[in-house]
Design a protein around this motif. Structure first.
Motif, PDB file in Angstrom:
ATOM      1  N   GLY A 131       0.949  -1.303   0.076  1.00  0.00           N
ATOM      2  CA  GLY A 131       0.086  -0.090   0.124  1.00  0.00           C
ATOM      3  C   GLY A 131       0.817   1.311   0.099  1.00  0.00           C
ATOM      4  N   HIS A 132       0.408   2.447  -0.147  1.00  0.00           N
ATOM      5  CA  HIS A 132       0.971   3.568  -0.119  1.00  0.00           C
ATOM      6  C   HIS A 132      -0.091   4.720   0.611  1.00  0.00           C
ATOM      7  CE1 HIS A 132       4.123   6.254  -2.592  1.00  0.00           C
ATOM      8  NE2 HIS A 132       3.582   6.779  -1.453  1.00  0.00           N
ATOM      9  N   ILE A 133       0.360   5.345   1.562  1.00  0.00           N
ATOM     10  CA  ILE A 133      -0.393   6.439   2.032  1.00  0.00           C
ATOM     11  C   ILE A 133       0.315   7.803   1.799  1.00  0.00           C
ATOM     12  CG2 ILE A 133      -0.985   7.262   4.175  1.00  0.00           C
ATOM     13  CD1 ILE A 133      -1.093   4.451   5.391  1.00  0.00           C
ATOM     14  N   VAL A 134      -0.516   8.601   1.301  1.00  0.00           N
ATOM     15  CA  VAL A 134      -0.033   9.972   1.036  1.00  0.00           C
ATOM     16  C   VAL A 134      -0.624  10.882   2.083  1.00  0.00           C
ATOM     17  CG1 VAL A 134       0.460  11.862  -0.300  1.00  0.00           C
ATOM     18  CG2 VAL A 134       0.337   9.511  -1.381  1.00  0.00           C
ATOM     19  N   ASN A 135       0.116  11.684   2.973  1.00  0.00           N
ATOM     20  CA  ASN A 135      -0.696  12.552   3.873  1.00  0.00           C
ATOM     21  C   ASN A 135      -0.212  14.210   3.411  1.00  0.00           C
ATOM     22  OD1 ASN A 135      -1.320  10.738   5.563  1.00  0.00           O
ATOM     23  ND2 ASN A 135       0.526  10.461   6.547  1.00  0.00           N
ATOM     24  N   ILE A 136      -1.332  14.885   3.171  1.00  0.00           N
ATOM     25  CA  ILE A 136      -1.284  16.091   2.794  1.00  0.00           C
ATOM     26  C   ILE A 136      -0.895  17.094   3.988  1.00  0.00           C
ATOM     27  CG2 ILE A 136      -1.777  18.170   1.376  1.00  0.00           C
ATOM     28  CD1 ILE A 136      -1.323  15.825  -0.415  1.00  0.00           C
ATOM     29  N   SER A 137       0.250  17.614   4.118  1.00  0.00           N
ATOM     30  CA  SER A 137       0.796  18.334   5.289  1.00  0.00           C
ATOM     31  C   SER A 137       0.821  19.795   4.820  1.00  0.00           C
ATOM     32  CB  SER A 137       2.098  17.948   5.943  1.00  0.00           C
ATOM     33  OG  SER A 137       2.452  18.736   6.915  1.00  0.00           O
ATOM     34  N   ALA A 218       2.738  16.011  -8.005  1.00  0.00           N
ATOM     35  CA  ALA A 218       3.845  15.515  -7.295  1.00  0.00           C
ATOM     36  C   ALA A 218       3.296  14.243  -6.488  1.00  0.00           C
ATOM     37  CB  ALA A 218       4.168  16.561  -6.195  1.00  0.00           C
ATOM     38  N   VAL A 219       1.880  14.345  -6.349  1.00  0.00           N
ATOM     39  CA  VAL A 219       1.607  12.636  -5.456  1.00  0.00           C
ATOM     40  C   VAL A 219       1.467  12.058  -6.491  1.00  0.00           C
ATOM     41  CG1 VAL A 219      -0.790  11.931  -4.391  1.00  0.00           C
ATOM     42  CG2 VAL A 219       0.044  14.381  -3.935  1.00  0.00           C
ATOM     43  N   LEU A 220       1.154  11.974  -7.752  1.00  0.00           N
ATOM     44  CA  LEU A 220       1.002  11.012  -8.847  1.00  0.00           C
ATOM     45  C   LEU A 220       2.487  10.597  -8.956  1.00  0.00           C
ATOM     46  CD1 LEU A 220      -0.643   9.603 -10.886  1.00  0.00           C
ATOM     47  CD2 LEU A 220      -0.295  11.328 -12.474  1.00  0.00           C
ATOM     48  N   TYR A 221       3.485  11.499  -9.156  1.00  0.00           N
ATOM     49  CA  TYR A 221       4.894  11.007  -9.238  1.00  0.00           C
ATOM     50  C   TYR A 221       5.297   9.936  -8.082  1.00  0.00           C
ATOM     51  CZ  TYR A 221      10.054  11.031  -9.080  1.00  0.00           C
ATOM     52  OH  TYR A 221      11.381  10.665  -9.039  1.00  0.00           O
ATOM     53  N   ALA A 222       4.916  10.426  -6.814  1.00  0.00           N
ATOM     54  CA  ALA A 222       5.186   9.552  -5.733  1.00  0.00           C
ATOM     55  C   ALA A 222       4.697   8.142  -5.804  1.00  0.00           C
ATOM     56  CB  ALA A 222       4.772  10.315  -4.456  1.00  0.00           C
ATOM     57  N   VAL A 223       3.336   8.105  -6.095  1.00  0.00           N
ATOM     58  CA  VAL A 223       2.554   6.998  -6.006  1.00  0.00           C
ATOM     59  C   VAL A 223       3.052   5.940  -7.291  1.00  0.00           C
ATOM     60  CG1 VAL A 223       0.799   7.514  -4.616  1.00  0.00           C
ATOM     61  CG2 VAL A 223       0.525   7.477  -7.266  1.00  0.00           C
ATOM     62  N   ASN A 224       3.723   6.462  -8.248  1.00  0.00           N
ATOM     63  CA  ASN A 224       4.271   5.789  -9.438  1.00  0.00           C
ATOM     64  C   ASN A 224       5.528   5.666  -9.419  1.00  0.00           C
ATOM     65  OD1 ASN A 224       1.528   5.650 -10.876  1.00  0.00           O
ATOM     66  ND2 ASN A 224       1.901   7.450 -12.077  1.00  0.00           N
ATOM     67  N   ALA A 225       6.299   6.084  -8.455  1.00  0.00           N
ATOM     68  CA  ALA A 225       7.783   5.693  -8.352  1.00  0.00           C
ATOM     69  C   ALA A 225       7.928   4.156  -8.209  1.00  0.00           C
ATOM     70  CB  ALA A 225       8.242   6.304  -7.044  1.00  0.00           C
ATOM     71  N   SER A 227       9.183   0.333  -6.994  1.00  0.00           N
ATOM     72  CA  SER A 227       9.122   0.026  -5.550  1.00  0.00           C
ATOM     73  C   SER A 227      10.431  -0.015  -4.928  1.00  0.00           C
ATOM     74  CB  SER A 227       8.946  -1.767  -5.752  1.00  0.00           C
ATOM     75  OG  SER A 227       9.864  -2.313  -6.429  1.00  0.00           O
ATOM     76  N   ARG A 228      11.597   0.238  -5.316  1.00  0.00           N
ATOM     77  CA  ARG A 228      12.733   0.555  -4.682  1.00  0.00           C
ATOM     78  C   ARG A 228      12.823   2.006  -4.224  1.00  0.00           C
ATOM     79  NH1 ARG A 228      13.922   0.731 -10.221  1.00  0.00           N
ATOM     80  NH2 ARG A 228      14.768   2.701 -10.914  1.00  0.00           N
ATOM     81  N   VAL A 229      11.821   2.798  -4.570  1.00  0.00           N
ATOM     82  CA  VAL A 229      11.794   4.329  -4.483  1.00  0.00           C
ATOM     83  C   VAL A 229      10.684   4.643  -3.334  1.00  0.00           C
ATOM     84  CG1 VAL A 229      11.700   6.589  -5.196  1.00  0.00           C
ATOM     85  CG2 VAL A 229      13.009   4.676  -6.560  1.00  0.00           C
ATOM     86  N   THR A 230      11.045   5.447  -2.381  1.00  0.00           N
ATOM     87  CA  THR A 230       9.996   6.088  -1.393  1.00  0.00           C
ATOM     88  C   THR A 230      10.296   7.539  -1.284  1.00  0.00           C
ATOM     89  OG1 THR A 230       9.758   4.172  -0.145  1.00  0.00           O
ATOM     90  CG2 THR A 230       9.133   6.240   0.943  1.00  0.00           C
ATOM     91  N   ILE A 231       9.398   8.286  -1.799  1.00  0.00           N
ATOM     92  CA  ILE A 231       9.348   9.439  -1.872  1.00  0.00           C
ATOM     93  C   ILE A 231       8.895  10.009  -0.400  1.00  0.00           C
ATOM     94  CG2 ILE A 231       8.862  11.884  -2.784  1.00  0.00           C
ATOM     95  CD1 ILE A 231      10.297  10.088  -4.546  1.00  0.00           C
ATOM     96  N   ALA A 232       9.795  10.121   0.620  1.00  0.00           N
ATOM     97  CA  ALA A 232       9.329  10.139   2.166  1.00  0.00           C
ATOM     98  C   ALA A 232       8.976  11.544   2.252  1.00  0.00           C
ATOM     99  CB  ALA A 232      10.529  10.072   3.026  1.00  0.00           C
ATOM    100  N   ASP A 233       9.386  12.670   1.769  1.00  0.00           N
ATOM    101  CA  ASP A 233       8.952  13.972   2.171  1.00  0.00           C
ATOM    102  C   ASP A 233       9.072  15.297   1.214  1.00  0.00           C
ATOM    103  OD1 ASP A 233       7.916  15.668   4.822  1.00  0.00           O
ATOM    104  OD2 ASP A 233       9.536  16.639   3.944  1.00  0.00           O
TER     105      ASP A 233
END
Length: 250
Positions: A131-137, A218-225, A227-233
């Motif tokens: 899964g992938h959770i994106v929190n909008i801060s 940016a959100v789309l880029y993060a969820v499409n990265a 599996s070896r990549v996590t866009i953490a922040d």
């Protein structure tokens, strides 16, 4: 079905832009919001591209959140992406002059609402081991500014929650991305200033603010990265913005 994303606050601003971006990428959608008419309108506009369903609830109502997510048909419970977008600012003033109702609204939606929705969805991700959770801060979660103490505190909480989620969930194959936007031209200021359109418009005068689509990209880029990549922040500022309240206006 393709990947499934659940988006809170999906009917306007960043949430709506994210829904449109995801639909363009072939991601099926669970659109969440408080207004049936807005959800129906958005759903109808996206049905030609992806499968769409909607859930009506206020993120501040834990009982409603849990019940509505539980009511999803089994196929829709295979949620791959959760975008915790719902939230708002209410009022602008010093603590001694602040309206406690505004404080409750911000803490209940920005913090507790995010937690309620996450609690409903995380077990579904744990069952599948992904899964992938994106929190909008917000930039306000990283830099506190005068007269916005409670709002900034609520977004600082989102930053901490994102970090805690990452520590707890990475081992289970669940990625966490924290996105902190700067000055985005949405209804944010209109809500903060209680519908005072003239005052809200002044917030974005003299420079080119970010648009909701910029954050959605940016959100789309993060969820499409991969599996070896996590866009953490990621922090996204307007071109004329150098800090939370430092904007170089013409």
């Amino acid at each position: 079905m393709s990947r499934i994303a659940l988006i809170t606050g999906a009917t306007s601003g960043i949430g709506k832009a994210t829904a449109l971006a995801f639909a363009g990428a072939g991601i099926d959608l669970i659109l969440c919001g408080r207004r049936q008419d807005k959800l129906d309108e958005l759903s109808a506009s996206l049905h030609a591209k992806v499968q769409v369903t909607s859930l009506i609830f206020d993120v501040r109502d834990n009982g409603a959140v849990q019940a509505m997510v539980a009511s999803l048909p089994d196929a829709w419970k295979n949620i791959d992406i959760l975008v915790n977008n719902a939230g708002n600012a209410h009022g602008l003033g010093t603590l001694d002059e602040g309206d406690t109702n505004d404080w409750d609204a911000m803490i209940d939606s920005n913090v507790k609402g995010l937690l309620y929705v996450s609690k409903a969805v995380i077990p579904l991700m744990l069952e599948r081991g992904k899964g992938h959770i994106v929190n909008i801060s917000s930039i306000a979660g990283k830099q506190t500014y005068a007269n916005g103490t409670v709002y900034c505190a609520s977004k600082a909480a989102v930053e901490s929650i994102s970090e805690g989620m990452r520590l707890e969930l990475t081992q289970h194959g669940i990625k966490i991305t924290n996105v902190a936007p700067g000055a985005v031209e949405t209804d944010f200021s209109l809500v903060r200033f209680k519908g005072d359109k003239e005052r809200a418009e002044k917030v974005y005068q003299g420079f080119e603010p970010l648009q909701p689509e910029d954050i959605a990209d940016a959100v789309l880029y993060a969820v499409n990265a991969p599996s070896r990549v996590t866009i953490a922040d990621v922090t996204i500022l307007a071109g004329a913005q150098s800090a939370a309240t430092t904007i170089h206006r013409k």
